[in-house]
Each structure stands twice: as structure tokens, then as C-alpha cells.
Design an enzyme around this catalytic site. Structure first.
Site, short mmCIF file in Angstrom:
data_model
loop_
_atom_site.label_atom_id
_atom_site.label_comp_id
_atom_site.label_asym_id
_atom_site.label_seq_id
_atom_site.Cartn_x
_atom_site.Cartn_y
_atom_site.Cartn_z
N LYS A 69 55.66 -4.53 46.98
CA LYS A 69 56.03 -6.06 46.84
C LYS A 69 55.94 -6.32 45.23
O LYS A 69 55.27 -5.51 44.41
CB LYS A 69 55.21 -6.86 47.51
CG LYS A 69 55.96 -6.87 49.01
CD LYS A 69 55.46 -8.05 49.91
CE LYS A 69 56.51 -7.94 51.18
NZ LYS A 69 56.02 -8.97 51.90
N ARG A 81 51.95 -3.35 57.37
CA ARG A 81 53.55 -3.19 57.23
C ARG A 81 53.97 -2.52 56.15
O ARG A 81 53.84 -3.10 55.07
CB ARG A 81 54.38 -4.70 57.65
CG ARG A 81 55.81 -4.55 57.57
CD ARG A 81 56.33 -5.95 57.78
NE ARG A 81 57.78 -5.87 57.67
CZ ARG A 81 58.64 -5.73 56.69
NH1 ARG A 81 57.94 -5.78 55.57
NH2 ARG A 81 60.00 -5.90 56.98
C1 7PM Z 1 63.85 -8.59 49.96
C2 7PM Z 1 62.86 -9.60 50.03
C3 7PM Z 1 63.82 -7.55 50.96
C4 7PM Z 1 61.70 -9.49 50.99
C5 7PM Z 1 62.64 -7.31 51.63
C6 7PM Z 1 61.48 -8.44 51.78
C7 7PM Z 1 57.51 -9.31 55.56
C8 7PM Z 1 58.12 -9.40 56.87
C9 7PM Z 1 59.55 -8.62 55.19
C10 7PM Z 1 56.08 -9.42 55.67
C11 7PM Z 1 56.39 -9.81 58.10
C12 7PM Z 1 59.83 -6.67 52.43
C13 7PM Z 1 60.62 -8.16 52.62
N1 7PM Z 1 58.27 -8.81 54.59
N2 7PM Z 1 57.76 -9.46 57.95
N3 7PM Z 1 59.41 -8.95 56.55
N4 7PM Z 1 55.50 -9.66 56.91
N5 7PM Z 1 55.75 -10.05 59.50
O1 7PM Z 1 59.28 -6.55 51.29
O2 7PM Z 1 55.41 -9.28 54.49
O3 7PM Z 1 59.89 -5.97 53.26
S1 7PM Z 1 60.81 -8.42 54.32
#
Ligand code: 7PM
Length: 284
Positions: free
Chosen positions: A230, A264
Site C-alpha cells: 500500500k 491480507r
Molecule cells: C486499488 C485501491 C487497488 C485499493 C486495490 C486496493 C482491502 C480489501 C482491498 C483491505 C479488506 C488493495 C485494495 N484492500 N479488503 N480490499 N481490507 N478487508 O490494496 O485492506 O488490495 S483492495
């Protein structure tokens, strides 16, 4: 570690041991993840990726078809169902693993859980119309994540007086609403939602939430953390997403030591190695 948390969670017949940290592997089935975007290509690659994550020791595979990236294409519920349901069906049939569906849509919750998903993972904490009722009817455990629920206007800067307390308060109120809708307390997992954009945190707030992560256990629910690759890591290291593996592993270890029950990640094998060595040290 947390006595108020049940150790074994039934996820549509498959058990998840919450007495230790579990690795949730991220499986994206958005066609733009792949160069040619073809549907069969997406399906085959998703199954191959799932197999690798199962072999590497993932406890959960998280399947998502809708990107939460700012400016990402908004897709219809029907398109999201078409993307994720065949993959969920195939993976839950082929592998003995818990499958979670990363969605905010009531229709996707219904179809995905009928196809074998054992957890509903919602970055909008079941705020969308019908989502709470669909999740309750499915009888599977739910992950409620803190976010702004909708994408903020460009230029929006999140502000919290006390980020851990404010995020905790929101999650507690969503968890109570779930219980009023018939979801058992034992089936609720909370997630403070690391990241910018719709997730609503600046890098400084993400770092504070990591530092104070154990405080989220006061709510009395299992806690999930998603920090893999992230942007707060990029803000500290001034690097791109593909250069964030070692820092992602370091943060995964900090979170595991702070009691996170589910982590995750993109990089399952590496994270499982980190948790195994930490566990061996703890058992020495
Ligand atoms: C763009 C922005 C692409 C954000 C992907 C993402 C989480 C999640 C995601 C989390 C839970 C990523 C995110 N992040 N579900 N789904 N917790 N529970 O970085 O932090 O994977 S998508």
C-alpha cells in the site's frame, strides 16, 4: 491472545483457526490485471494463481472483481457476478480452502455465497442497499472494513482527532447493525482499512493505526489487516508498488505480533515464511 474471540470460525463448512495469524491471498479477477483482458485467459490465470497461493499456505483466497482504485471503471453488478462467480465456484470445488468474496454488492453477495464463498469481505462494511440483508441471509461470516464508503472528491484530505478511536467507533456501530440484522457476533471480523482514496487514511494515519493496532482488539472481534504494497509504504520508502515486498513483510510481522488474526497479502509464500519463523521463535 484475545479471549473474547472464538478460535474456530465456520466458513461455509470449512474451518478457520483464529487462534493464530492466517494469510489471506489476494486474487484479482479484473480483466485489466492482464494484458489482453480476455475472459478465458482471466479464468485460467486466476485458477493457476489460486493454486500457487494454496500451495504456499494461504488460509483464505480473497476474490474481487471490482477495483476500488480512484478513477477505475465502474462496473455493473451483472458484470461483477460474471467475473467472480465462475472463479469462486471453480476454486471452492477444486481446493480445500476458505474463499472470500471482496464485494459491496447485494447481488454479488447472493451469487458468490451460493457458488461456495465462505466469507463476505466488504470494504464498504455492508452499507450498500440490500448488502446487509444479503450477507445475513447467506449465513457466512463477514469482514467489515472502515472506509469513506464512496470515493472522495479530488483534493480531499482525511482528518481524524484520534484515528484509532474514530475507526473503532465506526466499526463497532456497523458490527451492532449487523447483529440487529441477524448476523451472529461470532461471525463478524473487523478491519480498520489501511490506505488512501476511498479507504480514507493518509500515510501518517496508516502508520498510527499500525503502531496502535492492538487497540482494535478492545472491540472483541477478530481483526484483519490489509497493508500489502500500500501507498503508505511508498510514502516512507519513496518507491513503487512492485518494490514494496520487504516492507510489506515487515509490517505483516508487526501486525501478527500485535494479534492480527488475518493478514491480507499479495505475496503469500513470503508472508507465510515470516509467520512460520515468528511462530518458531515464540515456541522456542
Ligand atoms: C486499488 C485501491 C487497488 C485499493 C486495490 C486496493 C482491502 C480489501 C482491498 C483491505 C479488506 C488493495 C485494495 N484492500 N479488503 N480490499 N481490507 N478487508 O490494496 O485492506 O488490495 S483492495
Amino acid at each position: 491472545m484475545n479471549n473474547s474471540v472464538n478460535k474456530s470460525l465456520d466458513c461455509a463448512g470449512r474451518l478457520l483457526d483464529l487462534g493464530r495469524p492466517n494469510v489471506m491471498g489476494i486474487l484479482n479477477v479484473t480483466p485489466d490485471s492482464f494484458s489482453d483482458g480476455g475472459r478465458y485467459n482471466t479464468f485460467d490465470r486466476a485458477l493457476q494463481h489460486a493454486r500457487e497461493m494454496v500451495d504456499a499456505g494461504a488460509g483464505i483466497i480473497d476474490i474481487g472483481g471490482e477495483s476500488t482504485r480512484p478513477g477505475a471503471q465502474i462496473i455493473s453488478e451483472a458484470e461483477e457476478v460474471d467475473r467472480v462467480v465462475p472463479v469462486i465456484e471453480a476454486i471452492s470445488k477444486e481446493f480445500d480452502i476458505v474463499v472470500s468474496v471482496d464485494t459491496s454488492s447485494a447481488a454479488v453477495i447472493r451469487e458468490a455465497t451460493s457458488a461456495g464463498a465462505g466469507i463476505v469481505n466488504d470494504v464498504r462494511a455492508l452499507c450498500r442497499p440490500g448488502a446487509l440483508e444479503a450477507a445475513a441471509a447467506s449465513q457466512v461470516p463477514v469482514i467489515l472494513m472502515h472506509s469513506l464508503v464512496e470515493q472522495p472528491e479530488s483534493g480531499f484530505v482525511p482528518a481524524y482527532e484520534n484515528v484509532v478511536d474514530e475507526v473503532s467507533g465506526y466499526l463497532a456501530s456497523r458490527a451492532e447493525l449487523c447483529q440487529k440484522a441477524g448476523i451472529a457476533k461470532e461471525k463478524i471480523i473487523l478491519d480498520p482499512g489501511f490506505g488512501g482514496g476511498m479507504f480514507g487514511k493518509t500515510p501518517a494515519f496508516d502508520l498510527q493505526m499500525i503502531k496502535r493496532f492492538s487497540e482494535f482488539h478492545r472491540l472483541g472481534y477478530p481483526v484483519l489487516a490489509g497493508v500489502s504494497r500500500k501507498s503508505f509504504i511508498g510514502a516512507v520508502l519513496e518507491n513503487t508498488a512492485d518494490e514494496r515486498l520487504s516492507a510489506s513483510l515487515a509490517v505483516a510481522l508487526l501486525l501478527a505480533q500485535a494479534g492480527a488474526q488475518i493478514i491480507r497479502v499479495h505475496d503469500v509464500k513470503e508472508t507465510v515464511d515470516v509467520l512460520k519463523i515468528a511462530n518458531a521463535v515464540a515456541a522456542a
